[in-house]
Design an enzyme around this catalytic site. Sequence first.
Site, PDB file in Angstrom:
ATOM      1  NE  ARG A 187      -3.427  -0.174   2.915  1.00 21.30           N
ATOM      2  CZ  ARG A 187      -4.696   0.186   2.687  1.00 21.30           C
ATOM      3  NH1 ARG A 187      -5.452  -0.528   1.865  1.00 21.30           N
ATOM      4  NH2 ARG A 187      -5.208   1.249   3.274  1.00 21.30           N
ATOM      5  CG  ASP A 228      -9.135   6.464   7.377  1.00 25.54           C
ATOM      6  OD1 ASP A 228     -10.115   6.054   8.021  1.00 25.54           O
ATOM      7  OD2 ASP A 228      -9.023   6.298   6.141  1.00 25.54           O
ATOM      8  CB  CYS A 281     -14.500   2.652   6.843  1.00 23.63           C
ATOM      9  SG  CYS A 281     -15.707   2.533   5.513  1.00 23.63           S
TER      10      CYS A 281
END
Length: 353
Positions: A187, A228, A281
């Site tokens: 990533r 996040d 999320c």
Amino acid sequence: MDPGIYSGLKVEAVSTASREFMGEDKYIASIKPSRIAERMAREAGYSPVLVEKYIQILGDEEEAREIIKWNDKPLPETIRCNDFLIPCSELESMLSQKGFTLSRIPWLPHGIEVLEQPIRVGATHEYMQGLYYIQDPGSMLVAYLLGAEPGEVVLDMAAAPGGKSTHIQQLSRDSTTLVAVDISRRRMRALRSHMQRMGFRSYVALRADSRMLTSIAGAGWADKVLLDAPSTGEGIIRKDPERRRSRSQLDVLKVHYLQLELLYTAVDLARPGAPILYAACSTSPEEGELVISRLLRLRSDVEVETLEAPIGSPGVETYLGMEMEGEVRKCLRLWPHRHGTEGFFICRLKRKG
């Protein structure tokens, strides 16, 4: 990101406190679905526990049915115009000439919904040139609420693949010193690629477990911190229907403690007076309000700030009979059936001092 990529490293203060939370954790891990939840779960192909949580959080069986219905609707394709390289009106014109049908998202200054696409939105020359980023609406909101300013040192603790990092640099006109950290090698390659593609240079990319950052770089140096957090992804059922039944409560609690450790470290890294924006999320309070609540129980040097957001519902103050600590109502929840987004939690904290 799969939270399982993180090692067995522990943050001592959180690890010690987990014994204090053991009674609550046992209760959370053993949620008993009601008959109504069992029936709704069978009808919709959900985990009965997840349906019971919807009923508990929303306080209404009918609203729980509504979110289940909305989760069957695909999440719209949305992009974030990179006005660091091009005015959004010009980008819209270029894509429209190629046959795209677009609509501005009224509550996101750079958000555009793609209604029709003659080719994949990730396969255009404009995308390759860095003129936009493919990003969900709730995720776009985060960088606006962080509010990074030119000249600040901004830490993004779970930065890859780069959606929020590139947005921070876009809003600051590449004038913050961004420290983008992520544990995933794959990533991080994507993050560097997006940064280069979109024209940003004022950043440092570091592959590391962010829980180790105080050992690597010391404490109290970041002007703003974004976390996040890795999550169960219960908020993206509209994109990944398997998540409606693939996570147990033990999975959720394991992720909860990783999130709490990362957020505890985030406070250490922030300078006194600095804001910390936490996002996840997920629709589960275990990954949102409970993380904030327990952080406030562990630390006296942090407080919740009011969020000025264009959409959203207040944070959940009571869950499974537990009263959340602090002013979690000031936090923000996005719901698919209320706001047309993915399920998302955002909270802005400040390190006192």
